[in-house]
Scaffold this motif. Structure first.
Motif, short mmCIF file in Angstrom:
data_model
loop_
_atom_site.label_atom_id
_atom_site.label_comp_id
_atom_site.label_asym_id
_atom_site.label_seq_id
_atom_site.Cartn_x
_atom_site.Cartn_y
_atom_site.Cartn_z
N ASP A 145 0.85 -1.18 0.00
CA ASP A 145 0.00 0.00 0.00
C ASP A 145 0.89 1.23 0.00
O ASP A 145 1.94 1.24 0.64
CB ASP A 145 -0.88 0.04 1.26
CG ASP A 145 -2.29 -0.44 0.99
OD1 ASP A 145 -2.88 -0.02 -0.03
OD2 ASP A 145 -2.82 -1.23 1.79
N TYR B 137 -3.03 6.04 -1.15
CA TYR B 137 -2.84 6.72 -2.43
C TYR B 137 -2.81 5.69 -3.54
O TYR B 137 -2.08 4.68 -3.46
CB TYR B 137 -1.54 7.51 -2.41
CG TYR B 137 -1.14 8.08 -3.75
CD1 TYR B 137 -1.86 9.14 -4.32
CD2 TYR B 137 -0.05 7.57 -4.45
CE1 TYR B 137 -1.50 9.66 -5.55
CE2 TYR B 137 0.32 8.09 -5.68
CZ TYR B 137 -0.41 9.13 -6.23
OH TYR B 137 -0.05 9.64 -7.45
N HIS B 138 -3.60 5.94 -4.59
CA HIS B 138 -3.60 5.08 -5.76
C HIS B 138 -2.99 5.85 -6.92
O HIS B 138 -3.59 6.83 -7.39
CB HIS B 138 -5.02 4.63 -6.12
CG HIS B 138 -5.62 3.71 -5.12
ND1 HIS B 138 -6.89 3.23 -5.20
CD2 HIS B 138 -5.10 3.16 -3.99
CE1 HIS B 138 -7.15 2.44 -4.18
NE2 HIS B 138 -6.07 2.38 -3.43
N SER C 260 -5.50 1.07 -10.47
CA SER C 260 -6.74 1.07 -9.69
C SER C 260 -6.70 0.11 -8.51
O SER C 260 -7.40 0.32 -7.53
CB SER C 260 -7.92 0.70 -10.61
OG SER C 260 -7.71 -0.59 -11.19
N ASP C 261 -5.86 -0.92 -8.60
CA ASP C 261 -5.81 -1.93 -7.55
C ASP C 261 -4.35 -2.22 -7.20
O ASP C 261 -3.76 -3.20 -7.67
CB ASP C 261 -6.51 -3.21 -8.01
CG ASP C 261 -6.72 -4.21 -6.88
OD1 ASP C 261 -6.13 -4.01 -5.80
OD2 ASP C 261 -7.46 -5.20 -7.07
N PRO C 262 -3.72 -1.36 -6.36
CA PRO C 262 -2.30 -1.56 -6.02
C PRO C 262 -2.03 -2.91 -5.37
O PRO C 262 -0.97 -3.51 -5.60
CB PRO C 262 -2.01 -0.40 -5.05
CG PRO C 262 -3.08 0.60 -5.30
CD PRO C 262 -4.28 -0.17 -5.72
#
Length: 297
Positions: free
Chosen positions: A252, A266-267, A272-274
């Motif tokens: 993350d 934070y992305h 869209s999906d870390p």
């Protein structure tokens, strides 16, 4: 002639044996302190009225029992020493020593730690730009870990923070510029899992807990590592590696939002999906600054 050669050979073997014995004895002998370190231990032993056993931390800024810094902000460096003594408990003690002349020190204050082992030993500007606070991480036989932040004001050595934790990282996450913040990953105690991050920072001259952020409830089983780095805009960010299940890791990214005044996930654009993008099963693949350029890889 043969007798002379034999005698010479025996003499060489005896000399070699003596040299080897001396080398082994040298290796087995405890290393001797020199200079400032020796003066510190002499002052500590005099204060205790006995012989102190120095304790080496496993990690941190200081990989030695001795640390030097301006703990009280008076412009002069003091020393801190980790030790145990036969006349006290098995716990590690921390002593602060003041210089009292050339190559001379005296013990100002001592305080008892929380266990017999020190996992990490560091210092940071947590309260202001002049004084430094001392951080010591202790590990217990039961596997619990405790982080203690000590403050020395020139007279007293006090505990200002004592927290159970699993991982820690220092950095200027809030952008103050002259002080550092501390982020702790707290142990996962709920049945739903997840990781709770605690931000401790300087608030109006007082270093204290400021925010807790819960991440990955129902997905994460604990924190594996915390790393700090700088982005392209020079802002400090935090990378957390978390256990997802028993044998996989995900990451993350957390940033400080100056508008809200809090840390937030934070992305990055286009990601869209870390967690899914960073999923790996090689558990030694932890986030870190591999090339030393200030960013986390």
């Amino acid at each position: 002639m043969r007798l002379k050669i034999t005698a010479l050979t025996l003499a060489l073997l005896l000399l070699t044996g003596c040299a080897a014995y001396n080398d082994v004895e040298t290796l087995l002998r405890a290393p001797q302190l020199s200079g400032e370190s020796a003066a510190l231990q002499k002052a500590l032993n005099s204060y205790l009225g006995g012989s102190a056993t120095l304790k080496y931390p496993a990690s941190g800024d200081f990989l030695s029992p001795f640390a030097f810094g301006d703990w009280d902000g008076d412009g002069t460096n003091e020393a801190a020493v980790l030790y145990t003594a036969d006349t006290t408990s098995s716990n590690v003690f921390l002593a602060v020593l003041e210089p009292s002349g050339e190559d001379s020190w005296h013990v100002s204050q001592t305080i008892e730690g929380l266990s017999s082992e020190v996992e990490t030993f560091s210092a940071a500007h947590l309260r202001d730009a002049t004084s430094q606070q001392i951080l010591a991480g202790y590990g217990s036989a039961q596997g619990d870990r405790y982080l203690v932040v000590y403050e020395y004001d020139g007279t007293n050595l006090n505990t200002i923070i004592s927290n159970r934790y699993s991982e820690m990282v220092l950095g200027d996450f809030t952008g103050k510029g002259d002080t550092q913040d501390l982020v702790l990953a707290l142990p996962t105690d709920t049945e739903y899992g997840g990781v709770t991050l605690q931000l401790l920072t300087n608030v109006e001259g007082e270093f204290r807990s400021y925010q807790t952020l819960n991440l990955g409830e129902g997905s994460y089983s604990g924190c594996a590592a915390l790393s700090a780095g700088q982005g392209r805009d020079d802002a400090m960010y935090l990378v957390m590696d978390a256990w997802s299940g028993s044998n996989s890791l995900v990451s993350d990214i957390i940033l400080y939002d100056s508008e809200t005044g809090f840390l937030q996930p934070y992305h990055p654009p286009g990601l869209s999906d870390p967690q899914r993008s960073t999923l790996r099963y090689h558990t030694e693949l932890l986030s870190r600054d591999i090339d030393g350029n200030g960013t986390v890889d």
